[in-house]
Design an enzyme around this catalytic site. Structure first.
Site, mmCIF file in Angstrom:
data_model
loop_
_atom_site.group_PDB
_atom_site.id
_atom_site.type_symbol
_atom_site.label_atom_id
_atom_site.label_comp_id
_atom_site.label_asym_id
_atom_site.label_seq_id
_atom_site.Cartn_x
_atom_site.Cartn_y
_atom_site.Cartn_z
ATOM 1 N N LYS A 257 48.844 8.966 21.995
ATOM 2 C CA LYS A 257 49.875 9.904 22.459
ATOM 3 C C LYS A 257 50.342 9.543 23.869
ATOM 4 C CE LYS A 257 48.720 14.178 24.363
ATOM 5 N NZ LYS A 257 49.322 14.350 25.670
ATOM 6 N N ASN A 258 49.388 9.228 24.746
ATOM 7 C CA ASN A 258 49.750 9.041 26.150
ATOM 8 C C ASN A 258 50.320 7.659 26.454
ATOM 9 O OD1 ASN A 258 49.089 11.668 26.524
ATOM 10 N ND2 ASN A 258 47.119 11.286 27.528
ATOM 11 N N ARG B 73 55.406 17.451 29.901
ATOM 12 C CA ARG B 73 55.612 16.928 31.258
ATOM 13 C C ARG B 73 56.375 15.605 31.230
ATOM 14 N NH1 ARG B 73 52.961 18.607 35.517
ATOM 15 N NH2 ARG B 73 52.517 16.541 36.322
ATOM 16 N N CYS C 265 49.852 21.140 29.723
ATOM 17 C CA CYS C 265 48.663 21.995 29.647
ATOM 18 C C CYS C 265 48.368 22.659 30.991
ATOM 19 C CB CYS C 265 47.464 21.150 29.240
ATOM 20 S SG CYS C 265 47.573 20.574 27.552
ATOM 21 N N ASP D 16 39.788 13.869 29.646
ATOM 22 C CA ASP D 16 40.115 14.395 28.310
ATOM 23 C C ASP D 16 38.951 14.266 27.317
ATOM 24 O OD1 ASP D 16 43.233 14.724 28.660
ATOM 25 O OD2 ASP D 16 42.671 12.801 29.512
ATOM 26 N N VAL E 289 39.017 15.177 38.095
ATOM 27 C CA VAL E 289 40.433 14.818 37.909
ATOM 28 C C VAL E 289 41.329 16.060 37.980
ATOM 29 C CG1 VAL E 289 42.123 13.684 36.416
ATOM 30 C CG2 VAL E 289 39.780 12.791 36.550
HETATM 31 N N1 EPU Z 1 48.629 14.782 40.952
HETATM 32 C C1 EPU Z 1 49.155 15.237 42.152
HETATM 33 N N2 EPU Z 1 50.490 14.990 42.398
HETATM 34 C C2 EPU Z 1 51.285 14.317 41.528
HETATM 35 C C3 EPU Z 1 50.731 13.836 40.303
HETATM 36 C C4 EPU Z 1 49.390 14.095 40.054
HETATM 37 O O1 EPU Z 1 48.457 15.853 42.954
HETATM 38 O O2 EPU Z 1 52.477 14.128 41.817
HETATM 39 C C5 EPU Z 1 47.203 15.068 40.644
HETATM 40 C C6 EPU Z 1 47.081 16.051 39.467
HETATM 41 O O3 EPU Z 1 47.235 17.372 39.874
HETATM 42 C C7 EPU Z 1 45.694 15.743 38.945
HETATM 43 C C8 EPU Z 1 45.546 14.240 39.226
HETATM 44 O O4 EPU Z 1 46.554 13.905 40.180
HETATM 45 O O5 EPU Z 1 44.727 16.451 39.684
HETATM 46 C C9 EPU Z 1 45.692 13.357 38.006
HETATM 47 O O6 EPU Z 1 46.919 13.624 37.357
HETATM 48 P P1 EPU Z 1 47.727 12.474 36.592
HETATM 49 O O7 EPU Z 1 49.061 12.341 37.215
HETATM 50 O O8 EPU Z 1 46.866 11.261 36.484
HETATM 51 O O9 EPU Z 1 47.892 13.121 35.154
HETATM 52 P P2 EPU Z 1 49.163 13.151 34.229
HETATM 53 O O10 EPU Z 1 49.894 11.868 34.290
HETATM 54 O O11 EPU Z 1 49.925 14.413 34.449
HETATM 55 C C10 EPU Z 1 47.997 12.104 32.139
HETATM 56 C C11 EPU Z 1 47.777 12.551 30.727
HETATM 57 C C12 EPU Z 1 46.702 13.620 30.703
HETATM 58 C C13 EPU Z 1 45.428 13.047 31.294
HETATM 59 C C14 EPU Z 1 45.698 12.511 32.710
HETATM 60 C C15 EPU Z 1 44.495 11.821 33.319
HETATM 61 C C16 EPU Z 1 49.909 12.239 29.673
HETATM 62 C C17 EPU Z 1 51.110 12.859 29.068
HETATM 63 N N3 EPU Z 1 49.000 13.076 30.173
HETATM 64 O O12 EPU Z 1 48.466 13.268 32.825
HETATM 65 O O13 EPU Z 1 46.472 13.929 29.347
HETATM 66 O O14 EPU Z 1 44.439 14.033 31.332
HETATM 67 O O15 EPU Z 1 46.797 11.575 32.683
HETATM 68 O O16 EPU Z 1 44.092 10.747 32.529
HETATM 69 O O17 EPU Z 1 49.759 11.026 29.676
HETATM 70 C C18 EPU Z 1 46.260 15.287 27.478
HETATM 71 O O18 EPU Z 1 46.549 14.303 26.799
HETATM 72 O O19 EPU Z 1 45.846 16.372 26.999
HETATM 73 C C19 EPU Z 1 46.374 15.221 28.919
HETATM 74 C C20 EPU Z 1 46.351 16.289 29.709
#
Ligand code: EPU
Length: 447
Positions: A28-29, A102, A126, A320, A342
């Site tokens: 998915k990601n 997102r 989420c 996850d 995380v």
């Molecule tokens: N963060 C910030 N500022 C930002 C971006 C992120 O402070 O501008 C912080 C977040 O708040 C968090 C940390 O950085 O504490 C990590 O967030 P990240 O940006 O890595 O997560 P994401 O890209 O929003 C993706 C996956 C998530 C997965 C995380 C970590 C997708 C669509 N989502 O989220 O997957 O948990 O990376 O591996 O790719 C899921 O599949 O259920 C899911 C939540």
């Protein structure tokens, strides 16, 4: 619980082991990001092995709103993207998608390159922490974009074009790294990104972009260098398998004392999970036959062991994987410790497990040595699990995707009949989970 329609409630008759096999498809990601990357290509792209999940529907809807024609190919899971008529979407129509994903923020770079402007609705996803987008906005500005808050979201323009930049992320964010990749590939000049996320899904996105004509070097120590190119073509790509779904089923096998073969799962992407799985007392076997291989996960009998674990960015233990594994840890003898580094609010789901008979205490303190942004900031981000606990059935409301799946595992492991409300959330990331559960001998029915 009157607000749920019958298709959103799963009745689970628990207490029986999950036995059998299932198949995982493209992650998915990665899939959702590769779909966005298609917008950068001036010729059509093809993606194979796309799972039928809600997040794919959401991104398909967003692509169509921007003039991309999305069609199914002859193979199951084959999608084609024709990007010859990329156009601006109606703001209100984009906003219909707000709250459900997102992914819209990742359209910024591709739309700026193709159209010169982008609109990003207020984001959903989420509820597992604040989930800010400050890293994204900061990076876009460094590329030369002008980001302005509007009533319904954000308007982004690039009056003087986008140029390469020297960037350093405060934390190796997956989404911000993807944002930077998708923007830098066609920005003028070289971009150097420090403290980048290097998850396998990111490396696979880099493979997609390289197929399109991008020049990206992955150096050691989380440094990625991108040399902008003037144009990109489409790609044909088979995504990496979904290692989150694979681990979820592995944890479900362990928690229910079952035996599940996850066809398509790949060892290289799951080494950290497999190490912990072994420490807890689970057994696994790798079949690496091309095309049909996978990983068999099973409970070898006897008692499970308590462990200390911390989530972290890759190559650490994925955040996850945490929730499904905690359900299995309720069955381990002794005290297990979890330190979530995380997301600051990813342990709320443990209250439901306690309601089912588990003994889990959450803490504000960091119960582990991994450097963490949440210590002394009042977030309940560590947990101690005392086991083994006999789980009993309960009525459960699903809070988010991964916690939802762990509620489901708990209901399957528990004695008696549970009702799980809000299961449509699970469809965001788990293809045909109800059919897969039936195939594993679970006694579940919708309604
Ligand atoms: N963060 C910030 N500022 C930002 C971006 C992120 O402070 O501008 C912080 C977040 O708040 C968090 C940390 O950085 O504490 C990590 O967030 P990240 O940006 O890595 O997560 P994401 O890209 O929003 C993706 C996956 C998530 C997965 C995380 C970590 C997708 C669509 N989502 O989220 O997957 O948990 O990376 O591996 O790719 C899921 O599949 O259920 C899911 C939540």
């Amino acid at each position: 619980m009157t607000n749920y329609d019958a298709g959103d409630v799963l009745t689970v008759h628990g207490g029986a082991p999950l036995n059998g096999e299932l198949r995982v498809r493209g992650a998915k990601n990665l899939v959702s990001k590769a779909m966005v990357a298609a917008v950068l290509g001036e010729t059509p792209s093809t993606l194979f092995d796309v799972p039928a999940i809600r997040d794919v529907e959401v991104v398909t809807g967003l692509l169509e709103l921007h003039g991309v024609t999305v069609t199914r190919g002859p193979l199951d899971g084959e999608l084609h993207f024709d990007t010859s008529d990329v156009e601006s979407a109606n703001v209100d129509e984009i906003n219909v998608h707000a709250g459900s994903s997102r992914i819209p923020i990742l359209f910024c770079g591709p739309l700026l390159h193709r159209l010169g402007h982008a609109f990003i609705p207020d984001l959903g996803g989420c509820n597992i922490g604040g989930r800010p987008i400050d890293f994204h906005i900061q990076a876009l500005r460094e590329f030369g974009a002008v980001v302005e808050k509007s009533e319904k979201g954000m308007d982004i323009t690039a009056p003087n074009g986008l140029h390469g930049a020297k960037l350093q992320l405060p934390y190796p964010s997956v989404g911000a790294t993807e944002q930077i990749l998708l923007t830098a590939v066609r920005a003028e000049g070289v971009t150097e990104l420090r403290n980048a996320a290097v998850e396998p899904e990111i490396i696979d996105l880099i493979c997609v972009l390289q197929k399109m004509g991008a020049i990206i070097k992955v150096h050691t120590d989380r440094v990625i260098e991108i040399q902008g190119v003037p144009r990109l073509t489409g790609y044909t790509h088979r995504p990496i398998p979904d290692r989150i779904e694979a681990a979820s089923w592995g944890a479900a096998a362990l928690a229910t004392r079952g035996d599940v073969f996850v066809r398509g799962a790949r060892q290289a992407d799951m080494m950290t999970f497999l190490n912990l799985f072994t420490s807890v007392g689970g057994a696994f076997e790798i079949d690496d036959t091309p095309g049909v291989g996978g990983i068999r996960f099973w409970h070898p009998g006897g008692e499970l062991n308590a462990v200390a674990m911390e989530t972290d960015v890759h190559p650490g233990f994925m955040t996850d994987w945490q929730q499904p594994m905690v359900v299995a840890l309720t069955q381990a003898r002794g005290l297990s410790i979890v330190h979530e580094t995380v997301y600051e609010r990813r342990l709320g789901y443990t209250a439901a497990l306690n309601q089912m008979g588990a003994t889990i205490q959450t803490y504000r303190e960091c119960l582990g040595g991994t450097p963490c942004r949440f210590g002394r900031r009042n977030f309940m981000h560590s947990a101690v699990i005392a086991g083994p606990s006999k789980l009993h059935a309960a009525d459960l409301v699903i809070p988010d995707l991964r916690a939802g799946f762990s509620h489901l595992i708990a209901a399957l492991a528990a004695e008696g009949t549970s009702r799980v409300y809000g299961v449509k959330l699970i469809q965001r990331g788990y293809e045909d989970f109800e059919g897969k559960l039936n195939g594993l001998g679970a006694h579940v029915e919708l309604g």
